[in-house]
Design an enzyme around this catalytic site. Structure first.
Site, PDB file in Angstrom:
ATOM      1  N   HIS A   7       7.804 -43.337   0.326  1.00 45.81           N
ATOM      2  CA  HIS A   7       8.798 -42.667  -0.508  1.00 45.81           C
ATOM      3  C   HIS A   7       8.887 -41.187  -0.195  1.00 45.81           C
ATOM      4  O   HIS A   7       8.013 -40.622   0.446  1.00 45.81           O
ATOM      5  CB  HIS A   7       8.527 -42.874  -2.004  1.00 45.81           C
ATOM      6  CG  HIS A   7       7.227 -42.335  -2.523  1.00 45.81           C
ATOM      7  ND1 HIS A   7       6.064 -43.072  -2.583  1.00 45.81           N
ATOM      8  CD2 HIS A   7       6.909 -41.126  -3.050  1.00 45.81           C
ATOM      9  CE1 HIS A   7       5.099 -42.346  -3.112  1.00 45.81           C
ATOM     10  NE2 HIS A   7       5.577 -41.151  -3.404  1.00 45.81           N
ATOM     11  N   GLU A  43       8.545 -40.792 -13.951  1.00 49.21           N
ATOM     12  CA  GLU A  43       9.142 -41.008 -12.632  1.00 49.21           C
ATOM     13  C   GLU A  43      10.032 -42.231 -12.600  1.00 49.21           C
ATOM     14  O   GLU A  43       9.890 -43.158 -13.404  1.00 49.21           O
ATOM     15  CB  GLU A  43       8.037 -41.165 -11.583  1.00 49.21           C
ATOM     16  CG  GLU A  43       7.039 -42.247 -11.950  1.00 49.21           C
ATOM     17  CD  GLU A  43       6.566 -43.033 -10.745  1.00 49.21           C
ATOM     18  OE1 GLU A  43       5.569 -42.629 -10.176  1.00 49.21           O
ATOM     19  OE2 GLU A  43       7.191 -44.058 -10.403  1.00 49.21           O
ATOM     20  N   GLN A  60      11.447 -41.295  -4.993  1.00 49.43           N
ATOM     21  CA  GLN A  60      10.668 -41.165  -6.232  1.00 49.43           C
ATOM     22  C   GLN A  60      11.136 -39.887  -6.926  1.00 49.43           C
ATOM     23  O   GLN A  60      10.877 -38.790  -6.444  1.00 49.43           O
ATOM     24  CB  GLN A  60       9.175 -41.079  -5.896  1.00 49.43           C
ATOM     25  CG  GLN A  60       8.276 -40.946  -7.114  1.00 49.43           C
ATOM     26  CD  GLN A  60       6.805 -40.924  -6.709  1.00 49.43           C
ATOM     27  OE1 GLN A  60       6.403 -40.110  -5.889  1.00 49.43           O
ATOM     28  NE2 GLN A  60       6.026 -41.819  -7.274  1.00 49.43           N
ATOM     29  N   HIS A  84       7.297 -33.933  -2.048  1.00 45.94           N
ATOM     30  CA  HIS A  84       6.314 -34.498  -1.128  1.00 45.94           C
ATOM     31  C   HIS A  84       6.910 -35.670  -0.361  1.00 45.94           C
ATOM     32  O   HIS A  84       7.938 -36.212  -0.750  1.00 45.94           O
ATOM     33  CB  HIS A  84       5.034 -34.941  -1.856  1.00 45.94           C
ATOM     34  CG  HIS A  84       5.200 -36.066  -2.833  1.00 45.94           C
ATOM     35  ND1 HIS A  84       5.544 -35.875  -4.165  1.00 45.94           N
ATOM     36  CD2 HIS A  84       5.065 -37.410  -2.693  1.00 45.94           C
ATOM     37  CE1 HIS A  84       5.593 -37.036  -4.781  1.00 45.94           C
ATOM     38  NE2 HIS A  84       5.328 -38.001  -3.914  1.00 45.94           N
ATOM     39  N   GLU A 134       1.439 -37.594   0.961  1.00 47.10           N
ATOM     40  CA  GLU A 134       0.742 -38.626   0.188  1.00 47.10           C
ATOM     41  C   GLU A 134       0.548 -39.845   1.077  1.00 47.10           C
ATOM     42  O   GLU A 134       1.385 -40.145   1.926  1.00 47.10           O
ATOM     43  CB  GLU A 134       1.626 -38.974  -1.027  1.00 47.10           C
ATOM     44  CG  GLU A 134       1.103 -40.070  -1.924  1.00 47.10           C
ATOM     45  CD  GLU A 134       2.081 -40.378  -3.069  1.00 47.10           C
ATOM     46  OE1 GLU A 134       2.953 -39.539  -3.386  1.00 47.10           O
ATOM     47  OE2 GLU A 134       1.988 -41.491  -3.617  1.00 47.10           O
TER      48      GLU A 134
HETATM   49  C1  V0V Z   1       2.008 -26.370  -3.784  1.00 45.54           C
HETATM   50  N1  V0V Z   1       2.223 -25.846  -2.564  1.00 45.54           N
HETATM   51  C2  V0V Z   1       3.047 -26.661  -1.905  1.00 45.54           C
HETATM   52  C3  V0V Z   1       3.330 -27.722  -2.797  1.00 45.54           C
HETATM   53  N2  V0V Z   1       2.665 -27.509  -3.952  1.00 45.54           N
HETATM   54  N3  V0V Z   1       3.555 -26.610  -0.678  1.00 45.54           N
HETATM   55  C4  V0V Z   1       4.381 -27.597  -0.305  1.00 45.54           C
HETATM   56  N4  V0V Z   1       4.707 -28.635  -1.111  1.00 45.54           N
HETATM   57  C5  V0V Z   1       4.208 -28.726  -2.357  1.00 45.54           C
HETATM   58  N5  V0V Z   1       4.541 -29.727  -3.135  1.00 45.54           N
HETATM   59  C6  V0V Z   1       1.703 -24.592  -2.031  1.00 45.54           C
HETATM   60  C7  V0V Z   1       2.057 -23.428  -2.934  1.00 45.54           C
HETATM   61  O1  V0V Z   1       3.327 -22.910  -2.610  1.00 45.54           O
HETATM   62  C8  V0V Z   1       0.954 -22.450  -2.644  1.00 45.54           C
HETATM   63  O2  V0V Z   1       1.225 -21.763  -1.474  1.00 45.54           O
HETATM   64  C9  V0V Z   1      -0.241 -23.348  -2.413  1.00 45.54           C
HETATM   65  O3  V0V Z   1       0.288 -24.629  -2.044  1.00 45.54           O
HETATM   66  C10 V0V Z   1      -1.089 -23.512  -3.673  1.00 45.54           C
HETATM   67  O4  V0V Z   1      -0.213 -23.944  -4.694  1.00 45.54           O
HETATM   68  P1  V0V Z   1      -0.388 -23.652  -6.249  1.00 45.54           P
HETATM   69  O5  V0V Z   1       0.978 -23.512  -6.812  1.00 45.54           O
HETATM   70  O6  V0V Z   1      -1.367 -22.557  -6.468  1.00 45.54           O
HETATM   71  O7  V0V Z   1      -0.928 -25.006  -6.792  1.00 45.54           O
HETATM   72  P2  V0V Z   1      -2.364 -25.653  -6.748  1.00 45.54           P
HETATM   73  O8  V0V Z   1      -3.191 -25.109  -5.612  1.00 45.54           O
HETATM   74  O9  V0V Z   1      -2.927 -25.627  -8.131  1.00 45.54           O
HETATM   75  O10 V0V Z   1      -1.928 -27.148  -6.425  1.00 45.54           O
HETATM   76  C11 V0V Z   1      -1.343 -27.539  -5.221  1.00 45.54           C
HETATM   77  C12 V0V Z   1      -1.805 -28.973  -4.958  1.00 45.54           C
HETATM   78  C13 V0V Z   1      -1.358 -29.819  -6.181  1.00 45.54           C
HETATM   79  C14 V0V Z   1      -1.111 -29.451  -3.672  1.00 45.54           C
HETATM   80  C15 V0V Z   1      -3.321 -29.035  -4.787  1.00 45.54           C
HETATM   81  O11 V0V Z   1       0.063 -29.730  -6.319  1.00 45.54           O
HETATM   82  C16 V0V Z   1      -1.767 -31.249  -6.135  1.00 45.54           C
HETATM   83  O12 V0V Z   1      -2.911 -31.616  -6.463  1.00 45.54           O
HETATM   84  N6  V0V Z   1      -0.854 -32.154  -5.708  1.00 45.54           N
HETATM   85  C17 V0V Z   1      -1.163 -33.593  -5.616  1.00 45.54           C
HETATM   86  C18 V0V Z   1      -0.768 -34.344  -6.859  1.00 45.54           C
HETATM   87  C19 V0V Z   1       0.714 -34.311  -7.109  1.00 45.54           C
HETATM   88  O13 V0V Z   1       1.466 -33.580  -6.506  1.00 45.54           O
HETATM   89  N7  V0V Z   1       1.137 -35.171  -8.090  1.00 45.54           N
HETATM   90  C20 V0V Z   1       2.557 -35.269  -8.470  1.00 45.54           C
HETATM   91  C21 V0V Z   1       3.213 -36.428  -7.816  1.00 45.54           C
HETATM   92  P3  V0V Z   1       1.164 -20.149  -1.375  1.00 45.54           P
HETATM   93  O14 V0V Z   1       2.097 -19.672  -2.417  1.00 45.54           O
HETATM   94  O15 V0V Z   1      -0.276 -19.839  -1.675  1.00 45.54           O
HETATM   95  O16 V0V Z   1       1.560 -19.857   0.025  1.00 45.54           O
HETATM   96  S1  V0V Z   1       2.581 -37.935  -8.473  1.00 45.54           S
HETATM   97  C22 V0V Z   1       3.046 -39.175  -7.370  1.00 45.54           C
HETATM   98  O17 V0V Z   1       3.577 -38.828  -6.248  1.00 45.54           O
HETATM   99  C23 V0V Z   1       2.814 -40.492  -7.751  1.00 45.54           C
HETATM  100  C24 V0V Z   1       2.280 -40.854  -9.095  1.00 45.54           C
HETATM  101  C25 V0V Z   1       3.110 -41.612  -6.822  1.00 45.54           C
HETATM  102  O18 V0V Z   1       3.615 -41.400  -5.733  1.00 45.54           O
HETATM  103  O19 V0V Z   1       2.863 -42.782  -7.196  1.00 45.54           O
HETATM  104 CO    CO Z   2       4.566 -39.858  -4.730  1.00 43.50          CO
END
Ligand code: V0V
Ligand code: CO
Length: 146
Positions: A7, A43, A60, A84, A134
């Site tokens: 996705h 979602e 998604q 993502h 992912e």
């Molecule tokens: C953050 N950054 C990204 C980003 N999110 N870059 C590209 N794409 C993204 N989506 C960058 C952000 O601009 C910062 O860069 C740096 O990473 C740190 O970001 P932050 O805002 O300080 O945030 P953090 O570090 O607290 O968290 C970032 C992470 C977090 C990636 C660790 O978003 C995470 O754990 N993501 C995984 C879970 C998730 O996204 N769940 C939602 C979808 P600069 O400014 O320092 O350069 S759930 C899903 O997909 C499901 C249920 C499914 O598929 O079934």
């Molecule tokens: Co997802």
């Protein structure tokens, strides 16, 4: 082995309005909706096509249920858009371990529960040329449709 685009995750402020845009503009229908408390999202999965490995590819659509969730933080900073990409695999554990071995940060020690009881993990966007990536293994058996 990663065998498909499972996705593309799209962050939005209003899930219902965004679902309606995809329906009215492209004719894509919602296959499944759920709230994932752990991930902090509500979602909708829109099935785009089935794939040769027996899986499927989806859009998604993601609305945050908390401001301090990953999608909530990302929306506040960037506005709506692609959040993502997710690759499908039959073996998320094995593929995540192999990718970790290449020096890419895998965010979870063990895969967590994703949409439709899939098992998911994430690779850090800073290790993937700016793309939050992912890995997904679908739940076995027929997909729940509701
Ligand atoms: C953050 N950054 C990204 C980003 N999110 N870059 C590209 N794409 C993204 N989506 C960058 C952000 O601009 C910062 O860069 C740096 O990473 C740190 O970001 P932050 O805002 O300080 O945030 P953090 O570090 O607290 O968290 C970032 C992470 C977090 C990636 C660790 O978003 C995470 O754990 N993501 C995984 C879970 C998730 O996204 N769940 C939602 C979808 P600069 O400014 O320092 O350069 S759930 C899903 O997909 C499901 C249920 C499914 O598929 O079934
Ligand atoms: Co997802």
């Amino acid at each position: 082995m990663l065998t498909r685009i499972d996705h593309i995750g799209i962050a939005c402020f209003d899930l219902d309005r965004t679902v309606e845009f995809y329906r009215a503009t492209y004719g894509f229908e919602v296959l499944h909706t759920e709230v994932n408390e752990e991930q902090g999202v509500r979602e909708a999965m829109l099935k785009i096509n089935e794939t040769s490995d027996g899986g499927a590819s989806y859009l998604q659509l993601l609305e945050p249920i908390r401001e301090d969730s990953p999608v909530g933080k990302w929306l506040a900073k960037n506005g709506e858009g692609v959040h993502h990409i997710a690759f499908g695999t039959a073996d998320v554990d094995g593929d995540a371990a192999a990718i970790r071995g290449k020096g890419v940060r895998v965010l979870y020690d063990e895969p967590r529960r994703g949409s439709m009881d899939s098992r998911i993990t994430f690779l850090h966007p800073k290790d993937c040329h700016g793309v939050l990536t992912e890995l997904v293994t679908s739940a076995p058996g027929p997909r729940a449709e509701h």
